[in-house]
Enzyme design. Structure first.
Site, PDB file in Angstrom:
ATOM      1  N   HIS A  74      42.586  40.062  32.816  1.00 34.45           N
ATOM      2  CA  HIS A  74      42.867  41.052  33.575  1.00 34.45           C
ATOM      3  C   HIS A  74      44.134  40.560  34.350  1.00 34.45           C
ATOM      4  O   HIS A  74      44.036  39.949  34.923  1.00 34.45           O
ATOM      5  CB  HIS A  74      41.818  40.896  34.811  1.00 34.45           C
ATOM      6  CG  HIS A  74      40.417  41.367  34.327  1.00 34.45           C
ATOM      7  ND1 HIS A  74      39.695  41.517  34.725  1.00 34.45           N
ATOM      8  CD2 HIS A  74      39.860  42.389  33.331  1.00 34.45           C
ATOM      9  CE1 HIS A  74      38.435  41.535  34.591  1.00 34.45           C
ATOM     10  NE2 HIS A  74      38.977  41.573  33.236  1.00 34.45           N
ATOM     11  N   LYS A  80      48.815  36.025  41.861  1.00 34.99           N
ATOM     12  CA  LYS A  80      47.019  35.300  42.422  1.00 34.99           C
ATOM     13  C   LYS A  80      47.159  33.476  42.327  1.00 34.99           C
ATOM     14  O   LYS A  80      47.929  33.316  41.231  1.00 34.99           O
ATOM     15  CB  LYS A  80      45.553  35.736  41.956  1.00 34.99           C
ATOM     16  CG  LYS A  80      44.941  35.385  41.124  1.00 34.99           C
ATOM     17  CD  LYS A  80      44.382  36.219  40.256  1.00 34.99           C
ATOM     18  CE  LYS A  80      42.345  36.610  40.382  1.00 34.99           C
ATOM     19  NZ  LYS A  80      41.647  37.232  39.144  1.00 34.99           N
ATOM     20  N   TYR A 137      40.002  32.886  44.548  1.00 34.68           N
ATOM     21  CA  TYR A 137      41.502  32.953  44.249  1.00 34.68           C
ATOM     22  C   TYR A 137      41.959  33.527  45.778  1.00 34.68           C
ATOM     23  O   TYR A 137      41.839  34.564  46.178  1.00 34.68           O
ATOM     24  CB  TYR A 137      41.702  33.939  43.134  1.00 34.68           C
ATOM     25  CG  TYR A 137      40.931  34.812  43.154  1.00 34.68           C
ATOM     26  CD1 TYR A 137      41.414  36.173  43.022  1.00 34.68           C
ATOM     27  CD2 TYR A 137      39.424  34.750  42.480  1.00 34.68           C
ATOM     28  CE1 TYR A 137      40.407  37.253  43.074  1.00 34.68           C
ATOM     29  CE2 TYR A 137      38.770  36.041  42.033  1.00 34.68           C
ATOM     30  CZ  TYR A 137      39.069  37.289  42.988  1.00 34.68           C
ATOM     31  OH  TYR A 137      38.514  37.999  42.675  1.00 34.68           O
ATOM     32  N   ASP A 178      34.336  44.358  29.591  1.00 36.84           N
ATOM     33  CA  ASP A 178      35.118  43.175  29.167  1.00 36.84           C
ATOM     34  C   ASP A 178      35.078  42.474  27.269  1.00 36.84           C
ATOM     35  O   ASP A 178      35.532  42.435  26.739  1.00 36.84           O
ATOM     36  CB  ASP A 178      35.049  41.231  29.248  1.00 36.84           C
ATOM     37  CG  ASP A 178      35.758  41.602  30.948  1.00 36.84           C
ATOM     38  OD1 ASP A 178      35.882  41.969  31.825  1.00 36.84           O
ATOM     39  OD2 ASP A 178      35.058  39.728  31.247  1.00 36.84           O
TER      40      ASP A 178
END
Length: 469
Positions: A74, A80, A137, A178
């Site tokens: 993604h 990030k 994250y 996914d």
């Protein structure tokens, strides 16, 4: 495998990878009989070590119960910063931005002693290598359902990228979504956030709009820095670069009560509001300042000269410089004697020459012309080369001249005798007029700009081309 996966990196280092902007951080993990401790994110130290000051606003944790859980690929519309709180993952990143590295992949193992900074538009994926892995994250924008519409996805099994998953995907735990993401050939690269040009109707604004056709250009009818409600209502979130070409520039009128109020409203109060909106949107601000922030007692002004404005206009520009400098990502372009499309000193002199007028022109103010084409070229160069944030003097090159020198050059280019221009002192020219004080020396030192690889064009060449039309 990325060079960042090589053993032996000292603790606390930041290393680059084959994907521009994708950075690997080796973290110090200190343990004893009770367990271990680490600083996953320490802004002061890590920015000093080379990480962007990306301004995280949200921390997420993905807890994965079993070995083989696989998530991604993604690319998200924010930056990030990833690490693990427990366990280990095999991380995979694919550049899904337009450009020569589109489709380039980097893979490496991430445990508690490693973190990875992932810039906007780079696809992120991982596969757990241990049970009970907590993947943590930071992001610099708040997640929303609407934001997910901006994601770019790539299939984990894409044959072109060919990621060597430690656990074959047939044996891994994947979501249905996914499994069905597109292959690389069907992926539309995530475009960068567009440029916004503020003050699009001025000389510089028009030049920027012509030079950056993909930019969104707005004038005072859409975004008026003098109107707090206008600034508050304008959404800066979509833009990655904001070029502020708007300013109150009526130098003499700024010395009047109404002009003083207007100058401060646009150049300081309005700019302050724009700066804060740029800060929240994580954009780069390109702002244009002026030689009027100096008193002109030095013959050549470097960027770090202490500010010493003489008049109201210069005072407002100096105050604006201080506001812009608070942004983590900014380019403050200090310039002088700007010439572009529309009414300016050169067009005025050309008109006088054509009409047979013989003017008196000041000969004790010294500086260099700056054509808007040169400012635009500098903006493009500094953005394209990712120049460090800070202040850059931008003018055309060549010898320092007076206004009278320039007027004579224009007269020659229009076929008139240069002696038809009469030089006068500032005091003589200003007799009986309400004029703002002006710096006698406005030439700016171009060494810092030139050190970035930019070669300024000689003002005389630009003047010949401009007058020729």
């Amino acid at each position: 495998m990325s060079p960042a996966d090589a053993p032996g990196l000292p603790t606390g280092t930041v290393s680059a990878t084959e994907i521009p902007g994708l950075l690997v951080v080796e973290l110090a993990v200190r343990g004893d009989n009770r367990g271990w401790f680490k600083e996953s994110w320490q802004r002061t130290k890590m920015v000093a070590d080379g990480l962007p000051d990306f301004g995280p606003v949200q921390n997420n944790v993905s807890f994965n119960t079993a070995t083989g859980v696989t998530r991604g690929i993604h690319a998200e519309p924010w930056d990030k910063y990833v690490t693990v709180a427990s366990g280990r993952v095999f991380g995979a990143w694919v550049d899904l931005r337009p450009g020569p590295t589109f489709g380039v992949a980097v893979t490496l193992e991430v445990g508690p002693d490693r973190a990875v900074f992932v810039p906007r538009g780079v696809g992120n994926a991982f596969q757990t290598l241990e049970d009970a892995t907590a993947y943590s994250y930071l992001v610099n924008d708040h997640w929303s359902a609407a934001a997910k519409d901006s994601y770019t996805f790539l299939n984990l099994a894409d044959e072109t990228v060919d990621i060597a998953w430690p656990i074959p995907l047939a044996d891994a735990e994947l979501s249905d979504a996914d499994r069905h993401h597109p292959r690389l050939a069907q992926v539309t690269p995530m475009p960068p956030r567009p440029m916004l040009v503020v003050g699009a109707h001025g000389q510089l604004g028009r030049a920027l709009t012509a030079a950056f056709p993909g930019a969104v250009a707005v004038g005072r009818d859409v975004l008026d820095l003098a109107d707090p409600a206008s600034v508050a209502a304008f959404d800066l979130a979509p833009y990655g670069v904001v070029v502020n070409a708007a300013a109150y520039t009526a130098v003499d009128a700024a010395e009047t009560p109404d002009g003083r109020t207007s100058a401060w409203a646009t150049n300081v109060t309005g700019l302050a509001a724009l700066v804060e909106k740029v800060r929240r949107s994580r954009a780069t601000l390109v702002h244009v300042s002026s030689d009027y922030v100096f008193d002109g007692t030095r013959e050549l002004h470097p960027e770090d000269e202490p500010l010493s404005p003489l008049g109201v206009y210069g005072q407002t520009k100096a105050a604006g410089d201080g506001l812009v400098a608070t942004l983590p990502r900014h380019l403050l372009l200090r310039t002088s004697w700007v010439v572009g499309e529309g009414r300016n000193f050169v067009t005025t002199m050309a008109g006088l020459a054509d009409r047979g007028v013989s003017p008196s022109v000041v000969d004790d103010q010294h500086g260099r012309l700056t054509f808007t084409s040169e400012l635009v070229r500098a903006v493009r160069h500094l953005l394209d080369t990712n120049a460090p944030s800070g202040t850059y003097n931008v003018t055309n090159a060549g010898p320092v001249q007076t206004w009278a020198d320039i007027a004579r050059a224009v007269f020659v280019l229009r076929g008139r005798d240069p002696e038809d221009v009469t030089p006068v002192s500032t005091e003589a020219y200003g007799a009986g007029k309400q004029l703002a004080p002006r710096p006698r020396h406005s030439a700016l030192d171009l060494a810092r700009l030139e050190a970035t690889g930019f070669v300024p064009e000689d003002a005389s060449a630009a003047l010949r081309r401009y007058v020729a039309g």
